[in-house]
Motif scaffolding. Structure first.
Motif, PDB file in Angstrom:
ATOM      1  N   ASP A  10     -29.642  64.674  40.933  1.00 43.25           N
ATOM      2  CA  ASP A  10     -30.224  63.458  41.506  1.00 43.25           C
ATOM      3  C   ASP A  10     -29.151  62.436  41.842  1.00 43.25           C
ATOM      4  OD1 ASP A  10     -32.160  61.234  41.988  1.00 43.25           O
ATOM      5  OD2 ASP A  10     -31.322  60.511  40.097  1.00 43.25           O
ATOM      6  N   GLY A  14     -29.590  62.490  45.578  1.00 41.63           N
ATOM      7  CA  GLY A  14     -30.666  61.529  45.775  1.00 41.63           C
ATOM      8  C   GLY A  14     -31.882  62.156  46.441  1.00 41.63           C
ATOM      9  N   LYS A  89     -30.056  57.700  42.294  1.00 41.60           N
ATOM     10  CA  LYS A  89     -29.344  57.537  43.568  1.00 41.60           C
ATOM     11  C   LYS A  89     -30.155  56.720  44.557  1.00 41.60           C
ATOM     12  CE  LYS A  89     -25.901  58.808  46.390  1.00 41.60           C
ATOM     13  NZ  LYS A  89     -26.377  58.466  47.732  1.00 41.60           N
ATOM     14  N   SER A  90     -31.448  56.976  44.613  1.00 45.78           N
ATOM     15  CA  SER A  90     -32.318  56.221  45.512  1.00 45.78           C
ATOM     16  C   SER A  90     -32.330  54.740  45.161  1.00 45.78           C
ATOM     17  CB  SER A  90     -33.736  56.795  45.449  1.00 45.78           C
ATOM     18  OG  SER A  90     -34.626  56.033  46.228  1.00 45.78           O
TER      19      SER A  90
END
Length: 298
Positions: A10, A14, A89-90
């Motif tokens: 992740d 992301g 990440k988002s």
């Protein structure tokens, strides 16, 4: 070990647009399911009972789905599901986008921060934009990263999916509005329960990742927040960065006079403060990864 690999996957990749532009994201599917339940069962005189039964059904379904996924041989399906349902990440990308936009203009920053906050953004000045982005960073670090990691560590994929469906339901129906106050009561209370430990754990991790000299100011200011859980990571971020968060803001054209968290902190915030919050997100994630790795090897 699946959780360790999922966290890393992740953090590196992301939310790849080339995948989710072609396939519905699991969070979108969860949202559609909650929306269907809202339309079908949020009627009549027993809305609170209906909402409770809906949450029991959604929670049971999430636990069963998580259990079924664990039956698939190998670890990679588990890893992919974990990576998809984490949001490190988002979150970093969305918060950093606000800092980048604020360096261009306040108008650009308002449009960017509107993607991650629920308050009115039209009248925000630069410091208000920065404050909103940092508050969102702290709260979503707890809801979107630490809490899913915690419940996955405690109960595996069933625990992770149970948390995600509950958090999704709370974000959609857990509001004190005429339509949802009764029907969404169970979703809101269950979400509060599942976030009770993770929110405080997030505050501890932020404290460890920043230069806040002592946890006592966090303990003092966290209860000032309107949420029983969100105040903990927000207070930790405020004191860790030496800034004031929360305070008055507008919802649906109405000013809400909320108290400041770390009232004596800096209030003239800008993109550099958002950058510092983003750095704290990564430091907190790194500490979490280290703890999960330690648990995995133990």
């Amino acid at each position: 070990m699946s959780l360790v690999l999922g966290m890393i996957l992740d953090a590196v990749f992301g939310e790849p647009r080339w995948i989710w532009s072609r396939l519905p994201h699991p969070a979108v599917l969860m949202g559609r399911t909650v929306g269907w339940c809202d339309r079908q069962f949020n009627t009549g005189e027993q809305r609170q009972r209906n909402g409770l039964l809906v949450m029991v059904g959604l929670g049971t379904g999430a636990l069963m789905l998580g259990w079924l996924i664990t039956l698939v041989p190998g670890v990679w399906l588990d890893v992919i599901v974990i990576a998809v349902l984490l949001a490190q990440k988002s979150l970093v990308d969305h918060v950093q986008a606000v800092a980048d936009a604020l360096r261009l203009s306040v108008g650009d920053a308002r449009r960017s921060v509107a993607m991650i906050v629920g308050r009115d953004t039209r009248g925000m000045d630069g410091p208000a934009v920065a404050r909103g982005a940092i508050e969102s960073a702290a709260e979503n670090l707890s809801d979107g990263v630490i809490a899913p990691i915690f419940w996955c560590a405690v109960a595996g994929l069933p625990g992770l999916l149970l948390y995600k469906i509950t958090n999704t339901a709370d974000s959609m129906i857990g509001y004190r509005t005429p339509r949802h106050e009764a029907f969404g009561w169970a979703a809101a209370r269950f979400d509060d329960l599942l976030n009770l430990i993770p929110a405080r754990l997030t505050a501890l991790l932020i404290w460890a990742a920043t230069k806040c000299p002592a946890p006592s100011p966090i303990l003092r200011d966290a209860p000032l927040h309107r949420s029983p859980n969100a105040g903990w990571p927000e207070a930790a971020m405020a004191h860790g960065l030496g800034i004031a968060l929360s305070g008055p803001r507008s919802y649906d054209g109405e000013i809400r006079d909320y108290p400041f968290v770390n009232e004596e902190g800096a209030r003239d915030l800008g993109p550099d403060h958002i950058d510092a919050a983003v750095a704290t997100l990564w430091k907190t994630w790194a500490i979490s990864l280290g703890l999960v790795m330690l648990l995995a090897f133990l």
